[in-house]
Design a protein around this motif. Structure first.
Motif, PDB file in Angstrom:
ATOM      1  N   PRO A  18      39.223  55.711  38.043  1.00  0.00           N
ATOM      2  CA  PRO A  18      40.069  54.862  37.203  1.00  0.00           C
ATOM      3  C   PRO A  18      40.501  53.576  37.919  1.00  0.00           C
ATOM      4  CG  PRO A  18      40.798  57.144  37.071  1.00  0.00           C
ATOM      5  CD  PRO A  18      39.738  57.078  38.139  1.00  0.00           C
ATOM      6  N   TRP A  19      40.739  53.653  39.220  1.00  0.00           N
ATOM      7  CA  TRP A  19      41.104  52.473  40.006  1.00  0.00           C
ATOM      8  C   TRP A  19      39.979  51.442  39.937  1.00  0.00           C
ATOM      9  CZ3 TRP A  19      43.100  52.988  45.726  1.00  0.00           C
ATOM     10  CH2 TRP A  19      43.372  51.719  46.248  1.00  0.00           C
ATOM     11  N   LYS A  20      38.744  51.899  40.111  1.00  0.00           N
ATOM     12  CA  LYS A  20      37.588  50.989  40.079  1.00  0.00           C
ATOM     13  C   LYS A  20      37.465  50.333  38.700  1.00  0.00           C
ATOM     14  CE  LYS A  20      33.842  49.481  42.182  1.00  0.00           C
ATOM     15  NZ  LYS A  20      33.679  49.121  43.574  1.00  0.00           N
ATOM     16  N   GLU A  21      37.734  51.085  37.644  1.00  0.00           N
ATOM     17  CA  GLU A  21      37.691  50.512  36.291  1.00  0.00           C
ATOM     18  C   GLU A  21      38.761  49.442  36.118  1.00  0.00           C
ATOM     19  OE1 GLU A  21      35.374  50.797  33.903  1.00  0.00           O
ATOM     20  OE2 GLU A  21      34.334  51.898  35.486  1.00  0.00           O
ATOM     21  N   ARG A  29      40.457  39.868  40.739  1.00  0.00           N
ATOM     22  CA  ARG A  29      39.566  40.791  41.446  1.00  0.00           C
ATOM     23  C   ARG A  29      38.946  40.159  42.691  1.00  0.00           C
ATOM     24  NH1 ARG A  29      36.270  42.141  37.384  1.00  0.00           N
ATOM     25  NH2 ARG A  29      34.956  40.336  37.760  1.00  0.00           N
ATOM     26  N   ASP A  30      39.076  40.863  43.792  1.00  0.00           N
ATOM     27  CA  ASP A  30      38.401  40.499  45.031  1.00  0.00           C
ATOM     28  C   ASP A  30      38.151  41.800  45.783  1.00  0.00           C
ATOM     29  OD1 ASP A  30      40.737  41.116  46.764  1.00  0.00           O
ATOM     30  OD2 ASP A  30      41.597  39.359  45.798  1.00  0.00           O
ATOM     31  N   ILE A  31      37.353  41.757  46.808  1.00  0.00           N
ATOM     32  CA  ILE A  31      37.003  42.966  47.542  1.00  0.00           C
ATOM     33  C   ILE A  31      38.228  43.661  48.119  1.00  0.00           C
ATOM     34  CG2 ILE A  31      36.549  41.760  49.723  1.00  0.00           C
ATOM     35  CD1 ILE A  31      34.701  44.854  48.288  1.00  0.00           C
ATOM     36  N   ALA A  34      39.677  46.446  45.882  1.00  0.00           N
ATOM     37  CA  ALA A  34      38.800  47.555  45.502  1.00  0.00           C
ATOM     38  C   ALA A  34      39.178  48.831  46.262  1.00  0.00           C
ATOM     39  CB  ALA A  34      37.346  47.196  45.792  1.00  0.00           C
ATOM     40  N   PRO A  35      38.994  49.984  45.632  1.00  0.00           N
ATOM     41  CA  PRO A  35      39.332  51.236  46.310  1.00  0.00           C
ATOM     42  C   PRO A  35      38.544  51.440  47.605  1.00  0.00           C
ATOM     43  CG  PRO A  35      38.283  51.673  44.183  1.00  0.00           C
ATOM     44  CD  PRO A  35      38.517  50.209  44.270  1.00  0.00           C
TER      45      PRO A  35
END
Length: 161
Positions: A18-21, A29-31, A34-35
């Protein structure tokens, strides 16, 4: 909406999908949001930290994640000090409301903290959009420290304020 404080890395890994979604939909959004980045940072620095990540739910759906940790009494982003940018990752359609819920949860974390230094928060971030209200949201002292392109949000814990 409700907030749960995740204190174990396994719990955070369990919600990586869900975090990635949310990350894919996140406007900033940036790296570093990301999880996978947070996991790598935790592998490098987590041994001396306690995870305290507010996770915001709407019913049973995860709508926001603010990956924070406490190290030596200081509340920080879990990806510090190597993240160039930090922010909450959340549903962009309700970002201010979700960010308020996550920040309000800082007053009742299960781990004591004296000061919060949320570094490398971009000026266009969701958290910075709350800068006029953040003192009231966290229930205490707050100041912003600007360095390079990203300001730092400094907080005192509710017990100190």
């Amino acid at each position: 909406m409700r907030v749960e404080i995740v204190t174990e890395i396994a719990e955070l890994e369990a919600i990586a999908g869900p975090w990635k979604e949310l990350w894919r939909r996140h406007e900033g959004r940036d790296i570093f949001s990301a999880p996978e980045w947070w996991r790598a940072a935790w592998d490098a620095y987590g041994e001396r930290r306690k995870l305290v990540a507010p996770v915001v739910y709407d019913a049973n759906e995860i709508v926001g994640i603010l990956p924070l940790a406490v190290e030596s009494g200081k509340l920080i982003f879990a990806g510090s000090p190597r993240s160039d940018y930090n922010d909450i990752v959340c549903d962009p359609d309700r970002a201010p409301e979700i960010a308020r819920c996550a920040m309000k949860a800082l007053a009742s974390l299960p781990v004591a903290w004296r000061v919060g230094e949320l570094e490398n928060v971009p000026g266009t971030s969701i958290l910075m959009s709350l800068r006029e209200d953040i003192r009231d949201i966290v229930g205490g002292y707050c100041r912003f420290s600007f360095s390079s392109d990203c300001p730092r949000v400094c907080l005192d814990s509710p017990e100190v304020a």
